[in-house]
Design a protein around this motif. Structure first.
Motif, PDB file in Angstrom:
ATOM      1  N   VAL A 107       0.844  -1.206   0.000  1.00 54.28           N
ATOM      2  CA  VAL A 107       0.000   0.000   0.000  1.00 54.28           C
ATOM      3  C   VAL A 107       0.879   1.255   0.000  1.00 54.28           C
ATOM      4  CG1 VAL A 107      -1.733   1.318   1.285  1.00 54.28           C
ATOM      5  CG2 VAL A 107      -1.971  -1.164   1.066  1.00 54.28           C
ATOM      6  N   LEU A 108       1.940   1.246   0.779  1.00 51.12           N
ATOM      7  CA  LEU A 108       2.868   2.383   0.777  1.00 51.12           C
ATOM      8  C   LEU A 108       3.419   2.620  -0.632  1.00 51.12           C
ATOM      9  CD1 LEU A 108       4.873   1.757   4.070  1.00 51.12           C
ATOM     10  CD2 LEU A 108       3.681   3.886   3.482  1.00 51.12           C
ATOM     11  N   THR A 109       3.766   1.535  -1.308  1.00 51.31           N
ATOM     12  CA  THR A 109       4.331   1.643  -2.655  1.00 51.31           C
ATOM     13  C   THR A 109       3.293   2.136  -3.651  1.00 51.31           C
ATOM     14  OG1 THR A 109       5.941  -0.068  -2.136  1.00 51.31           O
ATOM     15  CG2 THR A 109       5.545   0.370  -4.469  1.00 51.31           C
ATOM     16  N   ASP A 110       2.090   1.559  -3.602  1.00 50.05           N
ATOM     17  CA  ASP A 110       1.041   2.001  -4.533  1.00 50.05           C
ATOM     18  C   ASP A 110       0.677   3.462  -4.292  1.00 50.05           C
ATOM     19  OD1 ASP A 110       1.002  -0.474  -5.727  1.00 50.05           O
ATOM     20  OD2 ASP A 110      -0.815  -1.164  -4.717  1.00 50.05           O
ATOM     21  N   GLN A 111       0.614   3.862  -3.034  1.00 46.55           N
ATOM     22  CA  GLN A 111       0.330   5.272  -2.735  1.00 46.55           C
ATOM     23  C   GLN A 111       1.472   6.150  -3.248  1.00 46.55           C
ATOM     24  OE1 GLN A 111       0.466   6.828   1.343  1.00 46.55           O
ATOM     25  NE2 GLN A 111      -1.575   7.729   0.997  1.00 46.55           N
ATOM     26  N   GLY A 112       2.695   5.669  -3.127  1.00 42.51           N
ATOM     27  CA  GLY A 112       3.839   6.407  -3.659  1.00 42.51           C
ATOM     28  C   GLY A 112       3.738   6.611  -5.165  1.00 42.51           C
ATOM     29  N   VAL A 113       3.283   5.590  -5.869  1.00 39.84           N
ATOM     30  CA  VAL A 113       3.100   5.711  -7.321  1.00 39.84           C
ATOM     31  C   VAL A 113       2.060   6.792  -7.621  1.00 39.84           C
ATOM     32  CG1 VAL A 113       2.301   4.510  -9.408  1.00 39.84           C
ATOM     33  CG2 VAL A 113       3.827   3.347  -7.802  1.00 39.84           C
ATOM     34  N   MET A 114       1.009   6.842  -6.824  1.00 37.23           N
ATOM     35  CA  MET A 114      -0.027   7.859  -7.039  1.00 37.23           C
ATOM     36  C   MET A 114       0.493   9.256  -6.683  1.00 37.23           C
ATOM     37  SD  MET A 114      -2.793   6.477  -8.363  1.00 37.23           S
ATOM     38  CE  MET A 114      -1.507   5.922  -9.478  1.00 37.23           C
ATOM     39  N   PHE A 115       1.308   9.361  -5.638  1.00 35.48           N
ATOM     40  CA  PHE A 115       1.948  10.653  -5.334  1.00 35.48           C
ATOM     41  C   PHE A 115       2.792  11.103  -6.523  1.00 35.48           C
ATOM     42  CE2 PHE A 115       1.763   9.880  -0.502  1.00 35.48           C
ATOM     43  CZ  PHE A 115       0.763  10.817  -0.317  1.00 35.48           C
ATOM     44  N   ARG A 116       3.515  10.159  -7.115  1.00 35.23           N
ATOM     45  CA  ARG A 116       4.338  10.486  -8.292  1.00 35.23           C
ATOM     46  C   ARG A 116       3.459  10.972  -9.432  1.00 35.23           C
ATOM     47  NH1 ARG A 116       6.590   7.201 -12.935  1.00 35.23           N
ATOM     48  NH2 ARG A 116       8.179   8.596 -13.757  1.00 35.23           N
ATOM     49  N   ALA A 117       2.329  10.296  -9.654  1.00 36.19           N
ATOM     50  CA  ALA A 117       1.419  10.698 -10.730  1.00 36.19           C
ATOM     51  C   ALA A 117       0.889  12.118 -10.511  1.00 36.19           C
ATOM     52  CB  ALA A 117       0.250   9.720 -10.824  1.00 36.19           C
ATOM     53  N   LEU A 118       0.772  12.509  -9.256  1.00 36.66           N
ATOM     54  CA  LEU A 118       0.305  13.859  -8.919  1.00 36.66           C
ATOM     55  C   LEU A 118       1.439  14.881  -8.925  1.00 36.66           C
ATOM     56  CD1 LEU A 118      -2.130  12.885  -6.026  1.00 36.66           C
ATOM     57  CD2 LEU A 118      -2.781  13.824  -8.263  1.00 36.66           C
ATOM     58  N   GLY A 119       2.680  14.419  -9.107  1.00 36.57           N
ATOM     59  CA  GLY A 119       3.826  15.325  -9.136  1.00 36.57           C
ATOM     60  C   GLY A 119       4.436  15.591  -7.774  1.00 36.57           C
ATOM     61  N   PHE A 120       4.025  14.847  -6.752  1.00 41.19           N
ATOM     62  CA  PHE A 120       4.580  14.997  -5.409  1.00 41.19           C
ATOM     63  C   PHE A 120       5.733  14.014  -5.235  1.00 41.19           C
ATOM     64  CE2 PHE A 120      -0.046  16.075  -4.463  1.00 41.19           C
ATOM     65  CZ  PHE A 120       0.160  17.441  -4.548  1.00 41.19           C
ATOM     66  N   TYR A 121       6.864  14.341  -5.857  1.00 43.74           N
ATOM     67  CA  TYR A 121       7.985  13.405  -5.907  1.00 43.74           C
ATOM     68  C   TYR A 121       8.600  13.151  -4.534  1.00 43.74           C
ATOM     69  CZ  TYR A 121       7.355  14.708 -10.768  1.00 43.74           C
ATOM     70  OH  TYR A 121       6.808  14.969 -11.989  1.00 43.74           O
ATOM     71  N   ASP A 122       8.648  14.177  -3.688  1.00 45.48           N
ATOM     72  CA  ASP A 122       9.212  13.988  -2.354  1.00 45.48           C
ATOM     73  C   ASP A 122       8.341  13.036  -1.533  1.00 45.48           C
ATOM     74  OD1 ASP A 122       7.181  15.948  -2.362  1.00 45.48           O
ATOM     75  OD2 ASP A 122       8.013  16.974  -0.607  1.00 45.48           O
ATOM     76  N   ARG A 123       7.044  13.146  -1.659  1.00 46.94           N
ATOM     77  CA  ARG A 123       6.145  12.253  -0.934  1.00 46.94           C
ATOM     78  C   ARG A 123       6.234  10.835  -1.497  1.00 46.94           C
ATOM     79  NH1 ARG A 123       0.574  15.350   0.296  1.00 46.94           N
ATOM     80  NH2 ARG A 123       0.498  13.828   1.977  1.00 46.94           N
ATOM     81  N   ALA A 124       6.380  10.730  -2.810  1.00 47.83           N
ATOM     82  CA  ALA A 124       6.547   9.412  -3.429  1.00 47.83           C
ATOM     83  C   ALA A 124       7.815   8.753  -2.890  1.00 47.83           C
ATOM     84  CB  ALA A 124       6.610   9.539  -4.947  1.00 47.83           C
ATOM     85  N   LEU A 125       8.924   9.491  -2.903  1.00 44.53           N
ATOM     86  CA  LEU A 125      10.184   8.950  -2.391  1.00 44.53           C
ATOM     87  C   LEU A 125      10.057   8.535  -0.929  1.00 44.53           C
ATOM     88  CD1 LEU A 125      12.889  11.287  -3.977  1.00 44.53           C
ATOM     89  CD2 LEU A 125      12.531   8.841  -4.431  1.00 44.53           C
ATOM     90  N   ASN A 126       9.382   9.359  -0.137  1.00 38.99           N
ATOM     91  CA  ASN A 126       9.191   9.046   1.272  1.00 38.99           C
ATOM     92  C   ASN A 126       8.472   7.701   1.434  1.00 38.99           C
ATOM     93  OD1 ASN A 126       9.262   9.633   4.123  1.00 38.99           O
ATOM     94  ND2 ASN A 126       7.085  10.116   3.968  1.00 38.99           N
ATOM     95  N   ASN A 127       7.415   7.490   0.651  1.00 39.69           N
ATOM     96  CA  ASN A 127       6.685   6.224   0.730  1.00 39.69           C
ATOM     97  C   ASN A 127       7.552   5.052   0.298  1.00 39.69           C
ATOM     98  OD1 ASN A 127       4.352   7.871   1.262  1.00 39.69           O
ATOM     99  ND2 ASN A 127       3.087   6.228   0.417  1.00 39.69           N
ATOM    100  N   PHE A 128       8.264   5.207  -0.827  1.00 43.39           N
ATOM    101  CA  PHE A 128       9.094   4.106  -1.328  1.00 43.39           C
ATOM    102  C   PHE A 128      10.196   3.763  -0.332  1.00 43.39           C
ATOM    103  CE2 PHE A 128       8.081   5.924  -5.777  1.00 43.39           C
ATOM    104  CZ  PHE A 128       6.866   5.255  -5.816  1.00 43.39           C
ATOM    105  N   GLU A 129      10.829   4.783   0.233  1.00 51.56           N
ATOM    106  CA  GLU A 129      11.912   4.551   1.184  1.00 51.56           C
ATOM    107  C   GLU A 129      11.394   3.920   2.474  1.00 51.56           C
ATOM    108  OE1 GLU A 129      13.781   8.420   1.225  1.00 51.56           O
ATOM    109  OE2 GLU A 129      14.674   8.073  -0.758  1.00 51.56           O
ATOM    110  N   LYS A 130      10.226   4.359   2.919  1.00 53.45           N
ATOM    111  CA  LYS A 130       9.624   3.766   4.117  1.00 53.45           C
ATOM    112  C   LYS A 130       9.297   2.292   3.865  1.00 53.45           C
ATOM    113  CE  LYS A 130       5.978   4.514   7.523  1.00 53.45           C
ATOM    114  NZ  LYS A 130       4.855   5.390   7.931  1.00 53.45           N
ATOM    115  N   ALA A 131       8.723   1.991   2.705  1.00 51.81           N
ATOM    116  CA  ALA A 131       8.396   0.605   2.370  1.00 51.81           C
ATOM    117  C   ALA A 131       9.660  -0.245   2.328  1.00 51.81           C
ATOM    118  CB  ALA A 131       7.671   0.544   1.025  1.00 51.81           C
ATOM    119  N   ASN A 132      10.727   0.298   1.747  1.00 48.95           N
ATOM    120  CA  ASN A 132      11.968  -0.463   1.639  1.00 48.95           C
ATOM    121  C   ASN A 132      12.642  -0.655   2.990  1.00 48.95           C
ATOM    122  OD1 ASN A 132      15.101  -0.709   0.546  1.00 48.95           O
ATOM    123  ND2 ASN A 132      13.536  -1.744  -0.687  1.00 48.95           N
TER     124      ASN A 132
END
Length: 190
Positions: A107-132
């Motif tokens: 879910v963190l990763t999928d939400q990160g992909v959606m943040f990326r789609a919205l242009g919120f790259y810092d939030r996307a990275l935060n989600n991906f890094e937290k998931a990892n």
């Protein structure tokens, strides 16, 4: 005359057959085009009619309104929003799911992909890094981190380091193959 009649008949059959193939081919091509326009590819790979997807989303919205602690319903609703390119709604549904299960790396990763789609790259990275961090073997979150660095932020050094880290963890998966391709592309671009 009998021979000429036979030749004309055969020629007419061949011409009719060829015209039938051409007309039928155009009909089938048009039919395929309209079929592809009338379907939505889901994350699972299943093809779903947009009307059916809307009906399913409406059912899930009613379900979570009645049972707001239904984790699987929130995840499925987020996935359906994701698949129908409703990024903001997907982020919100995934947020509800994460309130119930904050360590769900998918879910963190999928939400990160959606943040990326919205242009919120810092939030996307935060989600991906937290998931990892929660699951260091979760390669999709690591790969997505590399994509944001490479494609969106144009930070080649960080992208390369991320893809190389993925390859240290795995050499054989499809993500490993894609990471190698990304590294090759990053090496050839300036």
């Amino acid at each position: 005359m009998n021979k000429e009649t036979t030749i004309v008949g055969v020629a007419a059959l061949i011409i009719g057959f060829l015209i039938g193939i051409m007309v039928g081919g155009k009909f089938m091509a048009g039919s395929k085009a309209s079929t592809s326009q009338a379907t939505v590819q889901q994350g699972s790979g299943a093809m779903v009619n947009p009307g059916q997807a809307s009906a399913r989303i409406a059912e899930l919205e009613q379900l979570v309104a009645k049972d707001p602690k239904n984790l699987q319903a929130w995840i499925t609703l987020g996935n359906d929003y994701f698949d129908s390119n409703q990024a903001q709604k997907a982020v919100q549904a995934y947020n509800k799911a994460l309130e119930l299960d904050p360590k769900n790396v998918n879910v963190l990763t999928d939400q990160g992909v959606m943040f990326r789609a919205l242009g919120f790259y810092d939030r996307a990275l935060n989600n991906f890094e937290k998931a990892n961090k929660l699951d260091p073997k979760h390669l999709q979150s690591l790969f997505n981190t590399g994509i944001v660095y490479a494609v969106d932020l144009k930070q080649t050094a960080k992208a390369k380091a991320t893809f190389e880290a993925l390859l240290q963890k795995d050499q054989t998966s499809d993500l490993a193959r894609q990471a190698r391709e990304m590294l090759q592309q990053l090496s050839t671009t300036k």
